[in-house]
Write a protein that holds these residues in place. Structure first.
Motif, PDB file in Angstrom:
ATOM      1  N   ILE A 104      -2.815  -7.104 -10.506  1.00  0.00           N
ATOM      2  CA  ILE A 104      -1.628  -7.749  -9.948  1.00  0.00           C
ATOM      3  C   ILE A 104      -0.510  -8.017 -10.964  1.00  0.00           C
ATOM      4  N   LEU A 134       6.009  -5.138  -0.978  1.00  0.00           N
ATOM      5  CA  LEU A 134       7.011  -6.196  -1.146  1.00  0.00           C
ATOM      6  C   LEU A 134       8.283  -5.879  -0.367  1.00  0.00           C
ATOM      7  N   ALA A 181       2.851  -1.647  -5.109  1.00  0.00           N
ATOM      8  CA  ALA A 181       3.265  -3.046  -4.958  1.00  0.00           C
ATOM      9  C   ALA A 181       4.641  -3.126  -4.310  1.00  0.00           C
ATOM     10  N   TRP A 189       2.911  -6.025  -9.920  1.00  0.00           N
ATOM     11  CA  TRP A 189       3.517  -6.800  -8.839  1.00  0.00           C
ATOM     12  C   TRP A 189       4.692  -7.636  -9.322  1.00  0.00           C
ATOM     13  N   LEU A 247      -1.073  -8.942   1.728  1.00  0.00           N
ATOM     14  CA  LEU A 247      -0.820  -8.040   0.606  1.00  0.00           C
ATOM     15  C   LEU A 247      -2.143  -7.683  -0.064  1.00  0.00           C
ATOM     16  N   PRO A 307      -3.753  -5.659  -3.617  1.00  0.00           N
ATOM     17  CA  PRO A 307      -3.663  -4.819  -4.813  1.00  0.00           C
ATOM     18  C   PRO A 307      -4.552  -3.592  -4.651  1.00  0.00           C
TER      19      PRO A 307
END
Length: 347
Positions: free
Chosen positions: A121, A160, A156, A125, A312, A314
């Motif tokens: 992450i 997002l 990521a 991210w 979300l 990873p």
């Protein structure tokens, strides 16, 4: 402690696991016992001698880590306790059994998440979050072109962009990678090896182009990027995989669209302080990275929990033990990964 190390710049064969001094936490720092780290392009560049760590940072590889709090330096605020499960954004030092971290750069690991997942992450991210929100100011409904869509940052960014209620479009080099980006939420994906992505993007957007481009490629993409960038669009460059030397009338093309170029390097961000900092502690302005970590923790981290909507996730491509660090570097150099390559640290 053991750490990933190389004695001289060169290929992956120069990497090995070396016993080095365990760090001690300084003022406001936390000692983290590392369970997992992850690999980034910056690690490959540093190994080649092309990207030295920022001044004062550890020369050990690793820009992110997940583990548990093992010690607290003087002046810590009391936010963290021994044994807390944490992950961290680092300027270096993550691929070792222990690392010291300013307490403001630590994040709690979401419940039900393993150290392996958490290690995937911080760098990817936070980079994507920074590019989209701190730099690009993404808005609902905007179209975002993400190059290297199947990379850690790319996967990521797709999620997002969806979280921001915008539309992610990607490029990648294989059908397998395009399928992975579609599963992550990409609205469209194009293979840059066998089709002109700028033409495909214009076709998908009915000629209007994209509002934001996240570009880690650089020089070889400049004409195609400008071709499919909308009027008043933002082209954000955060890497130069194809180099930075451009031959052509870039500025005329740019100004004709009233477009803007932004650049970003997260690793080299320094502390910011007002001129009166030494005389007045209350005048301290938090580090850019600390503000970024705080915003991400508040706005994004809750969406990694099981009950969150949207959820979300990873993406971990593969896991290598620290003693196989050379093979992990080879895998990234050959672009074999979809998502993050994680390095498991020995107990």
């Amino acid at each position: 402690m053991f750490a990933a190390y190389f004695d001289c710049p060169g290929g992956p064969e120069n990497l090995y696991m070396k016993e080095v001094m365990k760090p001690n936490p300084g003022e406001g720092e936390v000692l983290v016992k590392v369970s997992a780290s992850a690999l980034n392009r910056a690690d490959l560049l540093q190994r080649r001698g092309k990207y030295p760590p920022p001044k004062g940072a550890s020369d050990i590889l690793g820009l992110e880590a997940a583990g548990s709090v093992a010690g607290l330096g003087p002046g810590c605020s009391g936010r963290w306790r021994i044994g807390d499960a944490v992950m961290a954004l680092l300027p270096g030092g993550g691929q070792a059994q222990f690392v010291t971290v300013p307490e403001g750069l630590l994040m709690p690991i979401p419940k039900d998440m393993t150290f392996i997942q958490a290690a995937a992450i911080p760098e990817a991210w936070l980079t994507a979050f920074q590019l989209l929100h701190f730099v690009g100011k993404v808005q609902e409904g905007e179209r975002v072109l993400i190059h290297a869509g199947a990379s850690g940052v790319g996967m990521a960014a797709i999620q997002l962009v969806r979280l921001a209620k915008a539309i992610p479009i990607v490029t990648a080099g294989t059908q397998e990678k395009l399928e992975a980006t579609a599963n992550a939420g990409a609205a469209a994906g194009f293979n840059y090896k066998n089709e002109d992505f700028s033409e495909k993007v214009l076709e998908f957007t009915q000629g209007s182009g994209v509002d934001i481009i996240l570009d880690c490629v650089g020089a070889s993409y400049w004409e195609k990027n400008l071709n499919c960038l909308s009027t008043d669009g933002r082209w954000i460059i955060y890497g130069l995989l194809s180099g930075g030397e451009i031959h052509g009338d870039l500025l005329a093309r740019l100004i004709s669209k009233r477009a803007s170029i932004h650049t970003s390097l997260l690793r080299s961000r320094d502390k910011e302080a007002s001129s009166g900092y030494q005389q007045c502690m209350q005048c301290f302005i938090p580090q850019y990275k600390e503000r970024l970590v705080r915003a991400f923790t508040e706005e994004v981290l809750p969406h990694f929990s099981g009950e969150a909507s949207p959820r979300l996730q990873p993406l971990v491509d593969s896991v290598y033990p620290l003693h196989a660090i050379a093979e992990a570097h080879r895998a990234m150099e050959e672009n074999r990964n979809i998502g993050k390559i994680v390095i498991e640290i020995p107990v």
